[in-house]
Design a protein around this motif. Structure first.
Motif, PDB file in Angstrom:
ATOM      1  N   GLN A 217       0.846  -1.184   0.000  1.00 52.03           N
ATOM      2  CA  GLN A 217       0.000   0.000   0.000  1.00 52.03           C
ATOM      3  C   GLN A 217       0.888   1.243   0.000  1.00 52.03           C
ATOM      4  O   GLN A 217       1.857   1.332   0.755  1.00 52.03           O
ATOM      5  CB  GLN A 217      -0.910   0.011   1.236  1.00 52.03           C
ATOM      6  CG  GLN A 217      -1.946  -1.102   1.236  1.00 52.03           C
ATOM      7  CD  GLN A 217      -2.915  -0.980   0.081  1.00 52.03           C
ATOM      8  OE1 GLN A 217      -3.515   0.066  -0.129  1.00 52.03           O
ATOM      9  NE2 GLN A 217      -3.048  -2.054  -0.679  1.00 52.03           N
TER      10      GLN A 217
ATOM     11  N   GLN B 122      -6.226   4.943  -4.338  1.00 54.25           N
ATOM     12  CA  GLN B 122      -5.205   4.281  -5.145  1.00 54.25           C
ATOM     13  C   GLN B 122      -5.903   3.433  -6.198  1.00 54.25           C
ATOM     14  O   GLN B 122      -6.802   2.652  -5.881  1.00 54.25           O
ATOM     15  CB  GLN B 122      -4.311   3.385  -4.277  1.00 54.25           C
ATOM     16  CG  GLN B 122      -3.657   4.107  -3.117  1.00 54.25           C
ATOM     17  CD  GLN B 122      -2.777   3.207  -2.291  1.00 54.25           C
ATOM     18  OE1 GLN B 122      -2.082   2.340  -2.795  1.00 54.25           O
ATOM     19  NE2 GLN B 122      -2.791   3.416  -0.980  1.00 54.25           N
TER      20      GLN B 122
ATOM     21  N   TRP C 195      -8.240   1.142  -3.881  1.00 57.09           N
ATOM     22  CA  TRP C 195      -8.339   1.362  -2.447  1.00 57.09           C
ATOM     23  C   TRP C 195      -8.731   2.808  -2.187  1.00 57.09           C
ATOM     24  O   TRP C 195      -8.308   3.720  -2.912  1.00 57.09           O
ATOM     25  CB  TRP C 195      -7.005   1.070  -1.765  1.00 57.09           C
ATOM     26  CG  TRP C 195      -6.703  -0.391  -1.608  1.00 57.09           C
ATOM     27  CD1 TRP C 195      -6.340  -1.263  -2.598  1.00 57.09           C
ATOM     28  CD2 TRP C 195      -6.729  -1.141  -0.393  1.00 57.09           C
ATOM     29  NE1 TRP C 195      -6.142  -2.511  -2.081  1.00 57.09           N
ATOM     30  CE2 TRP C 195      -6.369  -2.476  -0.732  1.00 57.09           C
ATOM     31  CE3 TRP C 195      -7.016  -0.824   0.926  1.00 57.09           C
ATOM     32  CZ2 TRP C 195      -6.294  -3.478   0.224  1.00 57.09           C
ATOM     33  CZ3 TRP C 195      -6.934  -1.834   1.882  1.00 57.09           C
ATOM     34  CH2 TRP C 195      -6.585  -3.138   1.528  1.00 57.09           C
TER      35      TRP C 195
END
Length: 285
Positions: free
Chosen positions: A17, A91, A118
């Protein structure tokens, strides 16, 4: 051999991430938020070597084949400061290329397509800008239920809550991130023939040290360490990532990040390389 499964279960292979605000590290939060009205957008190309390899040992050079040997993903990330203590992020990854070899009777998930996007929300009750002794923030990120499951582009659900701490000096900043990845449990040991080849919930720890830019054209190195501790019978793993960011004129940055994966978790790449560019509408870092 005839009793072995011939297909993979559907799960999200991408485990990294990004830090969409770019405040501090590119992959570890430091408890900071963008100022209200500031927007940061970035694009990056992301290469992974052996991100899905059942035969991997502690030495990635011993076994150089896997169900996914080479993976190239493009990422678009964005963050916006809403209030002094509130930030929103997103994202959007797209798998450009993914290639591997058959493992026993199991075919590789080759192909390209959308990976799960995300979204995140971060609140920062303590900020050094306001006179606090440290930066403190809590963030909740979640994957949207879209993406191509046949190329391991999505989970049924995935949630990543985290707590971030950070301090800043005159020419450096450091951050610590503690979180958890909550997702369905997948036991892949019948495919791999190894015990503990399990994907599931895990505790995530991250630490980073970066320099602070002295001017608009400065160069900023960074060092980040990521640790993943399984909570449902999997294998621990980690990463050591070294990066450098070059500030250009007009809010434009170019950056590079890369390093080795550590441990024998089946979804930890042997090497990760990242190159990208970002643009911020105001002073971001």
């Amino acid at each position: 051999m005839a009793q072995l499964p011939d297909s993979l279960p559907s799960f999200g292979l991408q485990r990294l991430q990004f830090e969409p605000s770019g405040l501090g590290s590119l992959v570890v939060g430091t408890g900071r938020t963008l100022d209200p009205g500031i927007v940061r957008v970035s694009m990056q190309a992301h290469y992974e070597l052996l991100p899905l390899n059942f035969a991997r040992t502690w030495d990635p050079n011993v076994n150089v084949f896997g169900l996914v040997e080479h993976k190239l993903t493009g990422h678009l990330t964005a963050a916006v400061g809403v209030l002094p203590w509130l930030q929103l992020g997103a994202q959007l990854p797209y798998i450009i290329s993914q290639q591997g070899q058959n493992y026993r009777t199991t075919a590789p998930p080759n192909g390209q397509g959308l990976d799960a996007p995300w979204v995140s929300v971060r609140v920062a009750p303590l900020r050094m800008k306001d006179g606090a002794g440290l930066n403190l923030a809590a963030e909740l990120a979640a994957a949207l239920p879209v993406g191509r499951p046949e190329i391991l582009g999505r989970e049924t659900y995935a949630v990543n809550p985290k707590l971030q701490l950070g301090v800043m000096g005159e020419d450096y900043q450091a951050g610590l991130e503690v979180g958890a990845l909550l997702r369905p449990r997948h036991d892949l040991s019948p495919l791999s023939g190894r015990e503990q080849d399990v994907l599931g919930n895990e505790l995530r720890l991250g630490a980073t040290v970066t320099s602070r830019g002295k001017n608009k054209t400065s160069t900023r190195p960074e060092l980040s360490v990521l640790l993943n501790m399984p909570l449902q019978g999997g294998r621990p793993s980690g990463e050591l990532l070294v990066g450098v960011r070059k500030h250009l004129v007009g809010g434009l940055d170019l950056y590079f990040l890369g390093g080795p994966g550590l441990g024998t978790a089946i979804d930890m790449p042997s090497v990760r390389l990242l190159a990208g560019a970002s643009f911020a509408t105001g002073e971001a870092d």
